[in-house]
Design a protein around this motif. Sequence first.
Motif, short mmCIF file in Angstrom:
data_model
loop_
_atom_site.label_atom_id
_atom_site.label_comp_id
_atom_site.label_asym_id
_atom_site.label_seq_id
_atom_site.Cartn_x
_atom_site.Cartn_y
_atom_site.Cartn_z
N HIS A 201 0.85 -1.20 0.00
CA HIS A 201 0.00 0.00 0.00
C HIS A 201 0.88 1.25 0.00
N GLU A 202 2.20 1.07 -0.19
CA GLU A 202 3.14 2.19 -0.16
C GLU A 202 3.13 2.91 -1.51
N LEU A 203 2.57 4.11 -1.54
CA LEU A 203 2.34 4.80 -2.80
C LEU A 203 3.62 5.05 -3.58
N GLN A 204 4.68 5.50 -2.92
CA GLN A 204 5.91 5.78 -3.64
C GLN A 204 6.49 4.53 -4.29
N SER A 205 6.41 3.40 -3.59
CA SER A 205 6.91 2.15 -4.15
C SER A 205 6.07 1.72 -5.34
N ILE A 206 4.76 1.86 -5.22
CA ILE A 206 3.87 1.48 -6.33
C ILE A 206 4.24 2.23 -7.60
N LEU A 207 4.43 3.53 -7.48
CA LEU A 207 4.75 4.35 -8.65
C LEU A 207 6.17 4.10 -9.15
N ALA A 208 7.08 3.69 -8.25
CA ALA A 208 8.47 3.48 -8.64
C ALA A 208 8.68 2.16 -9.36
N ILE A 209 7.95 1.13 -8.98
CA ILE A 209 8.24 -0.20 -9.51
C ILE A 209 7.15 -0.78 -10.41
N GLY A 210 5.91 -0.34 -10.26
CA GLY A 210 4.80 -1.03 -10.87
C GLY A 210 4.67 -0.84 -12.38
N ASP A 211 4.65 -1.94 -13.13
CA ASP A 211 4.31 -1.88 -14.55
C ASP A 211 2.79 -1.83 -14.72
N ARG A 212 2.12 -2.68 -13.95
CA ARG A 212 0.66 -2.70 -13.92
C ARG A 212 0.22 -3.02 -12.50
N CYS A 213 -1.05 -2.76 -12.21
CA CYS A 213 -1.54 -3.04 -10.87
C CYS A 213 -3.03 -3.33 -10.91
N ILE A 214 -3.50 -3.94 -9.83
CA ILE A 214 -4.93 -3.96 -9.54
C ILE A 214 -5.11 -3.33 -8.17
N MET A 215 -6.24 -2.70 -7.97
CA MET A 215 -6.54 -2.09 -6.68
C MET A 215 -7.76 -2.76 -6.09
N LEU A 216 -7.62 -3.27 -4.86
CA LEU A 216 -8.72 -3.85 -4.12
C LEU A 216 -9.29 -2.81 -3.16
N ASP A 217 -10.57 -2.98 -2.84
CA ASP A 217 -11.22 -2.04 -1.93
C ASP A 217 -12.08 -2.82 -0.94
N LYS A 218 -11.93 -2.49 0.33
CA LYS A 218 -12.64 -3.22 1.39
C LYS A 218 -14.14 -3.05 1.28
N GLU A 219 -14.61 -1.85 1.03
CA GLU A 219 -16.05 -1.62 0.95
C GLU A 219 -16.66 -2.29 -0.28
N ALA A 220 -15.94 -2.23 -1.41
CA ALA A 220 -16.43 -2.84 -2.64
C ALA A 220 -16.29 -4.35 -2.62
N GLN A 221 -15.47 -4.88 -1.71
CA GLN A 221 -15.19 -6.31 -1.60
C GLN A 221 -14.64 -6.89 -2.92
N GLY A 222 -13.75 -6.13 -3.52
CA GLY A 222 -13.16 -6.63 -4.77
C GLY A 222 -12.34 -5.57 -5.47
N MET A 223 -12.11 -5.78 -6.76
CA MET A 223 -11.30 -4.87 -7.57
C MET A 223 -12.09 -3.64 -7.96
N ILE A 224 -11.40 -2.49 -7.89
CA ILE A 224 -12.03 -1.26 -8.37
C ILE A 224 -11.19 -0.58 -9.45
N ALA A 225 -9.99 -1.13 -9.75
CA ALA A 225 -9.15 -0.52 -10.80
C ALA A 225 -8.11 -1.52 -11.25
N GLU A 226 -7.67 -1.35 -12.50
CA GLU A 226 -6.60 -2.16 -13.07
C GLU A 226 -5.89 -1.32 -14.13
N GLY A 227 -4.55 -1.41 -14.16
CA GLY A 227 -3.81 -0.70 -15.20
C GLY A 227 -2.47 -0.19 -14.73
N ASP A 228 -1.87 0.67 -15.53
CA ASP A 228 -0.61 1.33 -15.19
C ASP A 228 -0.86 2.28 -14.02
N PRO A 229 -0.16 2.12 -12.89
CA PRO A 229 -0.44 2.98 -11.74
C PRO A 229 -0.26 4.46 -12.04
#
Length: 250
Positions: A201-229
Amino acid sequence: MAEEPVIRAEGLSVRFGARTVFKDVTFDVRRGEIFVILGGSGCGKSTLLKTLIGLVPLAAGRAWLLGEEIAAAGDEARRALLRRIGVMWQSGALFGSMTLTENVELPIEEHTGLPRPARSMLARAKLGLVGLGDAAGRLPAEISGGMAKRAGIARAMALDPPLLFLDEPSAGLDPITSAGLDKLIVEIARETGTTFVVVTHELQSILAIGDRCIMLDKEAQGMIAEGDPKRLREDSTHPTVRAFFRREAA
């Protein structure tokens, strides 16, 4: 013809009793990329990682690693598949009574017939790859948190797996140490072609290393986003995604 993904997840759902952790999670991980599973606390990031490697059972859906469906694999096929992946847990999970070399030797001893001198040589080579060659004889209590994370990565790489899972690698590290670990992950991925799945959940690391990502959300109980961070930070119209990437209060 498109190359088969290293990981394929279709409609994954996990429940603990009456509580749904996440549902209908679908994504692919491509060979050689750094794929990030992100989201706020309690959204199921680490549970998803454990589900992918067969430690948490699925309530619904199917998942394939390196072309094999782990939930359907027999004992021998499952063991063979698990030898082809490496996992680094949050704290590094090193054995305190063993030196770093001995820690990294463990999977080599378990899964190969190599003699002790060869195992030790391989373990020291892996420690050198993560910048710990000079610390090979130290105990975990004698090194810093950042060094323990690096040692955990070295042990995960002991058998040269094509797929590595890292669970919160930057958690608890100061910004400089965290940046150094991010740099190491990118270097290993680019130089060896290893595929990384990183939970964070470390934002700086996500932007520094991530080619692609998915984002999970507790309230939505699942994925709410996918793609290049970086694109999600700039272009997403989802309020939770925008708040996460722009560090805004919900």
